[in-house]
Design an enzyme around this catalytic site. Structure first.
Site, short mmCIF file in Angstrom:
data_model
loop_
_atom_site.label_atom_id
_atom_site.label_comp_id
_atom_site.label_asym_id
_atom_site.label_seq_id
_atom_site.Cartn_x
_atom_site.Cartn_y
_atom_site.Cartn_z
N HIS A 179 -7.80 -3.29 4.47
CA HIS A 179 -7.20 -1.94 4.47
C HIS A 179 -7.91 -1.08 3.41
CE1 HIS A 179 -4.56 0.94 2.41
NE2 HIS A 179 -3.93 1.14 3.56
N ASN A 180 -8.11 -1.66 2.24
CA ASN A 180 -8.76 -0.90 1.17
C ASN A 180 -10.23 -0.63 1.46
OD1 ASN A 180 -6.27 -1.14 -0.06
ND2 ASN A 180 -7.13 -1.43 -2.09
N SER B 290 0.84 -1.20 0.00
CA SER B 290 0.00 0.00 0.00
C SER B 290 0.87 1.24 0.00
CB SER B 290 -0.93 0.04 1.21
OG SER B 290 -1.65 1.25 1.19
N GLU C 110 -10.11 2.14 3.68
CA GLU C 110 -9.74 3.31 2.85
C GLU C 110 -10.98 3.89 2.15
OE1 GLU C 110 -6.28 2.68 0.12
OE2 GLU C 110 -7.70 3.18 -1.47
N LYS D 150 -4.78 -6.61 3.39
CA LYS D 150 -4.70 -5.45 2.48
C LYS D 150 -6.09 -5.13 1.91
CE LYS D 150 -3.10 -2.24 -0.30
NZ LYS D 150 -3.86 -2.09 -1.48
C1 6PG Z 1 -3.08 1.54 -1.67
C2 6PG Z 1 -4.33 1.76 -2.43
C3 6PG Z 1 -4.23 1.17 -3.77
C4 6PG Z 1 -5.27 1.73 -4.70
C5 6PG Z 1 -6.40 0.83 -4.97
C6 6PG Z 1 -7.78 1.30 -4.70
O1 6PG Z 1 -3.20 1.04 -0.58
O2 6PG Z 1 -2.01 1.90 -2.18
O3 6PG Z 1 -5.41 1.18 -1.77
O4 6PG Z 1 -4.21 -0.20 -3.63
O5 6PG Z 1 -5.51 3.03 -4.64
O6 6PG Z 1 -6.18 0.55 -6.31
O7 6PG Z 1 -8.29 1.86 -5.82
P1 6PG Z 1 -9.83 2.02 -6.20
O8 6PG Z 1 -10.29 3.22 -5.46
O9 6PG Z 1 -9.73 2.26 -7.67
O10 6PG Z 1 -10.56 0.77 -5.90
#
Ligand code: 6PG
Length: 508
Positions: free
Chosen positions: A211-212, A136, A215, A208
């Site tokens: 994590h997303n 990430s 995010e 991960k």
């Molecule tokens: C990271 C990000 C990275 C990315 C993803 C999410 O941790 O570096 O999460 O993995 O930005 O591709 O992107 P989307 O918003 O397009 O799903």
């Protein structure tokens, strides 16, 4: 550089791959590189030449998989940075054809679906050791220190650990703040590395993925705060950016808060308007947030703020329909605010964002705990929080408090129950409720904040209306119910079609 002198082979020189390669080179590793696109190989050689000054080349270009293997010390260590899915297997098969050996290690760094990693370890057993590390931090993270979530064969980890710890982001263990340097050739060596062994294959990519998911929630929550300020408080992008910068000095300090302010301050060079006003309001997604939501539904772990953030992107993509509906569907009349009321509302919103954020993280950690039980992983949540303090997209001071909460109680059932977080929410919940109510009364959607408050309220409610729901299920489907006053697990059923069944007498 002579043959067999490279420490690491690197395949896939897109943005992430070329930055990871230069990061490895900065840490003294000699890297042999290959990409199907020769221009990308030439580009990294040129970049290395411009960065290394009068030092010998740190990166060597290759024309084929065979050439790449021929340049590596044995046993080979090969890192892949190719799109998730079929391309990973495509490269693995080429490596087998090129003569990769059983004790060679191939590390996938893409945003792979965690179950694919599990299958790959099995599929390539005996041909080479398939290992994966989730990464990430975007391109800057890849170049100067990402957060890494490695998992797989523990023997492979002993060989890979020094490499991944070296190139990862570093954090000051006392403050929990990143130690950053963005100067090529001068990597950060001090501090705690943001790379820790997560567990058996798949576990790292699962973490991960969550994590997303977090995010997505974090980003959506910030966007909702922006939307409320823009619409209900009549604030312009500059004023909101200024408020975000103030919030970034406190509990909400985070990379996402910082970049949100920067985006809001950006002018469109073509029109001189705020850039945000010319960006089309349709959110894209590559799928990791969706995977998190699907996994939460599959394992039955409540993650409504993450799911709400995914759906917020879905509804944003219905732009044409929304424009039509905006002319047809009634909403409330917006109430203007006095200056004093606005100041108070901004402060309440800061607390609403903070409480919602706590819930989003609580959901993410709860999901990981549920999945860990299901898959037999022993996840160390304090360590996971620690490696997210720097390098990754959700890096935030806040993660230091999460790490502490799990250090104090490694069996914590939910982050909301950690004394620090329960006190924080108790202190700010009135403001949170006020902000969400105000948004709703003004007709401003805030699905993530709203879902977060419902999650909090549901989690702290001893008796939910699921008793009535079980009655409904038993009525139409004879699905049975359990009783509060009988042994757990014992099933009961009422014969609902029996007109003579006993009923509660209605009190008049
Ligand atoms: C990271 C990000 C990275 C990315 C993803 C999410 O941790 O570096 O999460 O993995 O930005 O591709 O992107 P989307 O918003 O397009 O799903």
């Amino acid at each position: 550089m002579s043959d067999k002198q490279c420490d690491i082979g690197f395949i896939g020189l897109g943005v992430m791959g070329s930055n990871l390669t230069l990061n490895l080179a900065d840490h003294g590793y000699r890297v042999a590189c290959f990409d199907l696109d020769q221009n990308k190989v030439d580009a990294i050689l040129a970049q290395d030449a411009s960065e290394r000054g009068d030092q010998p080349p740190r990166v060597e270009g290759c024309n084929s998989y065979t050439e790449l293997l021929s340049k590596l010390k044995s046993p080979h260590l090969i890192i892949l940075s190719v799109p998730a899915g079929a391309p990973v297997d495509h490269v693995c098969h080429h490596l087998i054809d090129a003569g990769v050996q059983a004790d060679d290690i191939v590390i996938d760094t893409g945003n792979s679906l965690w179950t694919d990693s599990v299958e790959r370890e099995e599929q390539y057993k005996g041909k080479f050791i398939f290992f994966s590390t989730a990464v990430s931090g975007g391109e800057v993270g890849a170049r100067f220190g990402p957060s890494l979530m490695p998992s797989g064969n523990p023997y492979a980890w002993t060989r890979i650990e020094p490499v991944l710890k070296a190139i990862s982001a570093k954090v000051d263990p006392n403050t929990g703040k990143p130690i950053e340097s963005y100067a090529p050739g001068k990597p950060v060596k001090e501090g705690e590395p943001c790379a820790t062994y997560i567990g058996p294959v798949g576990a790292g990519h699962y973490v991960k993925m969550v994590h997303n998911g977090i995010e997505y929630a974090d980003m959506q929550l910030i966007c909702e705060a922006y939307h409320i300020m823009r619409t209900a408080f009549a604030m312009g992008p500059d004023e909101i950016a200024h408020t975000f910068r103030q919030w970034n000095q406190g509990k909400l300090n985070s990379y996402l808060m910082e970049i949100s302010a920067e985006v809001l301050e950006q002018q469109d060079p073509e029109t001189d308007q705020p850039l945000v006003d010319v960006i089309l309001d349709k959110a894209g997604q590559k799928g990791t947030g969706l995977w998190t939501a699907v996994s939460a539904l599959q394992v039955g772990s409540p993650a409504q703020t993450i799911t709400a953030a995914v759906f917020a992107r879905s509804i944003s993509s219905l732009k044409d329909e929304r424009v039509t509906a905006s002319q047809q569907l009634a909403g409330p009349t917006q109430q203007p605010l006095s200056d004093a009321a606005k100041t108070q509302a901004i402060s309440q919103l800061e607390h609403a964002l903070y409480c919602s954020k706590i819930c989003a993280y609580a959901q993410g950690f709860q999901l990981m705990a549920t999945a860990a039980k299901e898959h037999g992983w022993e996840l160390d949540f304090a360590e996971i929080a620690k490696i997210w303090r720097a390098g990754c997209i959700i890096r935030a001071v806040f993660l230091q408090s999460i790490a502490k909460a799990y250090e104090q109680d490694e069996n914590l059932a939910n982050l909301l129950l950690a004394p620090y977080f329960s006190e924080q929410i108790a202190k700010y919940q009135a403001d949170w409720r006020q902000s969400v109510s105000q948004a709703t009364l003004n007709g401003i959607p805030c699905p993530a904040m709203m879902s977060a408050i419902s999650y909090y309220d549901a989690y702290r409610t001893a008796v939910l209306p699921a008793n009535l729901l079980q009655g409904q299920r038993d009525y139409f489907g004879a699905h049975t119910y359990q009783r509060l006053d009988k042994l757990a697990g014992k099933k009961f059923h009422i014969n609902w079609s029996d007109p003579a069944r006993p009923q509660v007498a209605i009190k008049k």
